[in-house]
Design a protein around this motif. Structure first.
Motif, PDB file in Angstrom:
ATOM      1  N   UNK A 142     -15.561   4.442   2.939  1.00 50.19           N
ATOM      2  CA  UNK A 142     -14.905   5.653   3.263  1.00 50.19           C
ATOM      3  C   UNK A 142     -13.232   5.302   3.235  1.00 50.19           C
ATOM      4  N   UNK A 143     -12.738   5.980   2.118  1.00 51.89           N
ATOM      5  CA  UNK A 143     -11.314   5.534   1.797  1.00 51.89           C
ATOM      6  C   UNK A 143     -10.780   6.535   0.941  1.00 51.89           C
ATOM      7  N   UNK A 144      -9.347   6.591   1.225  1.00 49.62           N
ATOM      8  CA  UNK A 144      -8.441   7.499   0.430  1.00 49.62           C
ATOM      9  C   UNK A 144      -7.512   6.657  -0.457  1.00 49.62           C
ATOM     10  N   UNK A 145      -7.364   5.417  -0.482  1.00 49.40           N
ATOM     11  CA  UNK A 145      -6.601   4.543  -1.214  1.00 49.40           C
ATOM     12  C   UNK A 145      -7.532   3.451  -1.941  1.00 49.40           C
ATOM     13  N   UNK A 146      -7.025   2.790  -2.668  1.00 48.51           N
ATOM     14  CA  UNK A 146      -7.938   1.829  -3.361  1.00 48.51           C
ATOM     15  C   UNK A 146      -6.964   0.741  -4.417  1.00 48.51           C
ATOM     16  N   UNK A 147      -7.419  -0.344  -4.394  1.00 48.32           N
ATOM     17  CA  UNK A 147      -6.922  -1.597  -5.339  1.00 48.32           C
ATOM     18  C   UNK A 147      -7.499  -1.414  -6.584  1.00 48.32           C
ATOM     19  N   UNK A 148      -6.489  -0.934  -7.819  1.00 48.10           N
ATOM     20  CA  UNK A 148      -7.038  -0.973  -9.009  1.00 48.10           C
ATOM     21  C   UNK A 148      -7.568  -2.556  -9.429  1.00 48.10           C
ATOM     22  N   UNK A 149      -8.307  -2.521 -10.604  1.00 45.33           N
ATOM     23  CA  UNK A 149      -8.815  -3.505 -11.191  1.00 45.33           C
ATOM     24  C   UNK A 149      -7.917  -4.663 -11.333  1.00 45.33           C
ATOM     25  N   UNK A 150      -7.976  -5.699 -11.254  1.00 49.50           N
ATOM     26  CA  UNK A 150      -6.989  -7.046 -11.483  1.00 49.50           C
ATOM     27  C   UNK A 150      -7.625  -8.280 -11.649  1.00 49.50           C
ATOM     28  N   UNK A 151      -6.935  -9.277 -11.890  1.00 53.12           N
ATOM     29  CA  UNK A 151      -7.439 -10.779 -12.029  1.00 53.12           C
ATOM     30  C   UNK A 151      -8.208 -10.988 -11.015  1.00 53.12           C
ATOM     31  N   UNK A 152      -8.003 -10.571  -9.797  1.00 55.55           N
ATOM     32  CA  UNK A 152      -9.110 -11.094  -8.449  1.00 55.55           C
ATOM     33  C   UNK A 152     -10.261 -10.330  -8.189  1.00 55.55           C
ATOM     34  N   UNK A 153     -10.409  -9.285  -8.960  1.00 56.18           N
ATOM     35  CA  UNK A 153     -11.401  -8.300  -8.915  1.00 56.18           C
ATOM     36  C   UNK A 153     -12.888  -9.119  -9.035  1.00 56.18           C
ATOM     37  N   UNK A 154     -13.555  -8.944  -7.953  1.00 54.90           N
ATOM     38  CA  UNK A 154     -15.072  -9.786  -8.003  1.00 54.90           C
ATOM     39  C   UNK A 154     -16.341  -8.623  -7.825  1.00 54.90           C
ATOM     40  N   UNK A 190       0.781  -1.167   0.000  1.00 56.98           N
ATOM     41  CA  UNK A 190      -0.010   0.010  -0.002  1.00 56.98           C
ATOM     42  C   UNK A 190       0.911   1.245  -0.022  1.00 56.98           C
ATOM     43  N   UNK A 191       0.614   2.154  -0.986  1.00 60.30           N
ATOM     44  CA  UNK A 191       1.263   3.340  -0.870  1.00 60.30           C
ATOM     45  C   UNK A 191       0.986   4.326   0.413  1.00 60.30           C
ATOM     46  N   UNK A 192      -0.003   3.960   1.303  1.00 64.08           N
ATOM     47  CA  UNK A 192      -0.261   4.552   2.602  1.00 64.08           C
ATOM     48  C   UNK A 192       0.750   4.036   3.567  1.00 64.08           C
ATOM     49  N   UNK A 193       1.728   4.969   3.787  1.00 64.72           N
ATOM     50  CA  UNK A 193       2.977   4.684   4.773  1.00 64.72           C
ATOM     51  C   UNK A 193       3.878   3.680   4.341  1.00 64.72           C
ATOM     52  N   UNK A 194       3.706   3.727   2.896  1.00 59.91           N
ATOM     53  CA  UNK A 194       4.783   2.748   2.351  1.00 59.91           C
ATOM     54  C   UNK A 194       4.717   1.375   2.967  1.00 59.91           C
ATOM     55  N   UNK A 195       3.771   0.692   2.955  1.00 63.01           N
ATOM     56  CA  UNK A 195       3.397  -0.561   3.618  1.00 63.01           C
ATOM     57  C   UNK A 195       3.514  -1.676   2.635  1.00 63.01           C
ATOM     58  N   UNK A 196       4.302  -2.971   3.038  1.00 59.15           N
ATOM     59  CA  UNK A 196       4.304  -4.192   2.809  1.00 59.15           C
ATOM     60  C   UNK A 196       3.222  -4.870   3.225  1.00 59.15           C
ATOM     61  N   UNK A 197       2.387  -5.257   2.339  1.00 63.96           N
ATOM     62  CA  UNK A 197       1.032  -6.376   2.712  1.00 63.96           C
ATOM     63  C   UNK A 197       1.302  -7.515   2.846  1.00 63.96           C
ATOM     64  N   UNK A 198       0.144  -8.276   3.063  1.00 62.47           N
ATOM     65  CA  UNK A 198       0.144  -9.769   3.205  1.00 62.47           C
ATOM     66  C   UNK A 198       0.492 -10.556   2.015  1.00 62.47           C
ATOM     67  N   UNK A 199       0.342 -10.117   0.838  1.00 61.34           N
ATOM     68  CA  UNK A 199       0.443 -10.753  -0.386  1.00 61.34           C
ATOM     69  C   UNK A 199      -0.373 -11.826  -0.691  1.00 61.34           C
ATOM     70  N   UNK A 200      -1.750 -11.617  -0.200  1.00 68.30           N
ATOM     71  CA  UNK A 200      -2.873 -12.503  -0.571  1.00 68.30           C
ATOM     72  C   UNK A 200      -3.496 -12.230  -1.810  1.00 68.30           C
ATOM     73  N   UNK A 201      -3.714 -10.988  -2.085  1.00 67.26           N
ATOM     74  CA  UNK A 201      -4.271 -10.559  -3.387  1.00 67.26           C
ATOM     75  C   UNK A 201      -3.053  -9.782  -3.973  1.00 67.26           C
ATOM     76  N   UNK A 202      -3.073 -10.285  -5.617  1.00 67.99           N
ATOM     77  CA  UNK A 202      -1.950  -9.915  -6.213  1.00 67.99           C
ATOM     78  C   UNK A 202      -2.031  -8.372  -6.898  1.00 67.99           C
ATOM     79  N   UNK A 203      -1.906  -7.516  -6.009  1.00 65.45           N
ATOM     80  CA  UNK A 203      -2.430  -6.102  -6.680  1.00 65.45           C
ATOM     81  C   UNK A 203      -1.767  -4.998  -5.246  1.00 65.45           C
ATOM     82  N   UNK A 204      -1.457  -3.810  -5.948  1.00 54.60           N
ATOM     83  CA  UNK A 204      -0.982  -2.972  -5.043  1.00 54.60           C
ATOM     84  C   UNK A 204      -1.869  -1.675  -4.851  1.00 54.60           C
ATOM     85  N   UNK A 205      -2.065  -1.333  -3.586  1.00 56.39           N
ATOM     86  CA  UNK A 205      -3.058  -0.254  -3.216  1.00 56.39           C
ATOM     87  C   UNK A 205      -2.364   1.216  -3.524  1.00 56.39           C
TER      88      UNK A 205
END
Length: 193
Positions: A139-151, A87-102
């Motif tokens: 309520x959010x300022x950050x988002x996950x772009x469309x990707x293969x896992x988008x439902x 996530x760009x918020x706080x330059x944060x490495x995520x859990x890597x479950x969904x293959x997309x950057x926020x």
């Protein structure tokens, strides 16, 4: 059915518990790895800032536990974002479950996006009995772009992922627990998975 809401100091827990009770179930709040592993369903909530929330997960070892869970897991709002790669918020490495950057919305729109918006292109049992273009609360300022896992998709400045799915992991950017009857039906669908 044993439902555990992961307790790591990130808000919106009370409203989720009330929504689950209205559906006729009981949830426990826990950060105990054994209790989380033993649950039939796990809800990973989140309100707050990504880097701080990830720090809290790491302190309790939940950052390594969550990706290994085999039962259905539902990330809500920041919970879903933390399940992504980064996530760009706080330059944060995520859990890597969904293959997309926020990423952050640009300055062209009012940030945070706050209020009701539609979900469409629904593609999962999570949305069984849910009509296209229903309104959900966000309520959010950050988002996950469309990707293969988008439902599910929402449009705010651009189209983005309002829900993601990868195997037993589900996530929604919107708050089902604050989205009236339709949101509760989505929570109910998750509990039936």
């Amino acid at each position: 059915m044993k439902i555990v809401i992961i307790n790591y100091g990130a808000g919106n827990i009370q409203s989720i518990m009330f929504a689950i009770e209205r559906l006729g179930f009981h949830a426990v709040l826990s950060n105990d790895p054994d209790e989380i592993k033993a649950a039939d369903k796990v809800i990973f909530p989140g309100v707050g800032e990504a880097s701080y929330a990830m720090k809290m997960l790491k302190e309790s070892g939940l950052d390594t536990l969550i990706p290994t869970l085999a039962q259905p897991v539902f990330g809500i709002c920041l919970g879903m974002q933390l399940m992504c790669n980064y996530s760009e918020e706080g330059n944060t490495k995520g859990l890597g479950i969904f293959d997309v950057d926020v990423v952050k919305f640009t300055s062209k729109v009012k940030v945070p996006q706050m209020g009701w918006n539609q979900i469409y292109n629904l593609k999962s049992d999570l949305f069984k009995g849910i009509a296209e273009n229903e309104y959900m609360y966000l309520v959010h300022s950050f988002y996950a772009p469309l990707c293969a896992e988008t439902i599910a998709t929402t449009n705010y400045e651009l189209e983005y992922s309002s829900a993601l799915e990868n195997e037993n992991f589900y996530g929604t950017q919107f708050h089902p627990e604050k989205s009236g009857d339709v949101g509760e039906r989505i929570l109910g669908n998750f509990l039936k998975l």
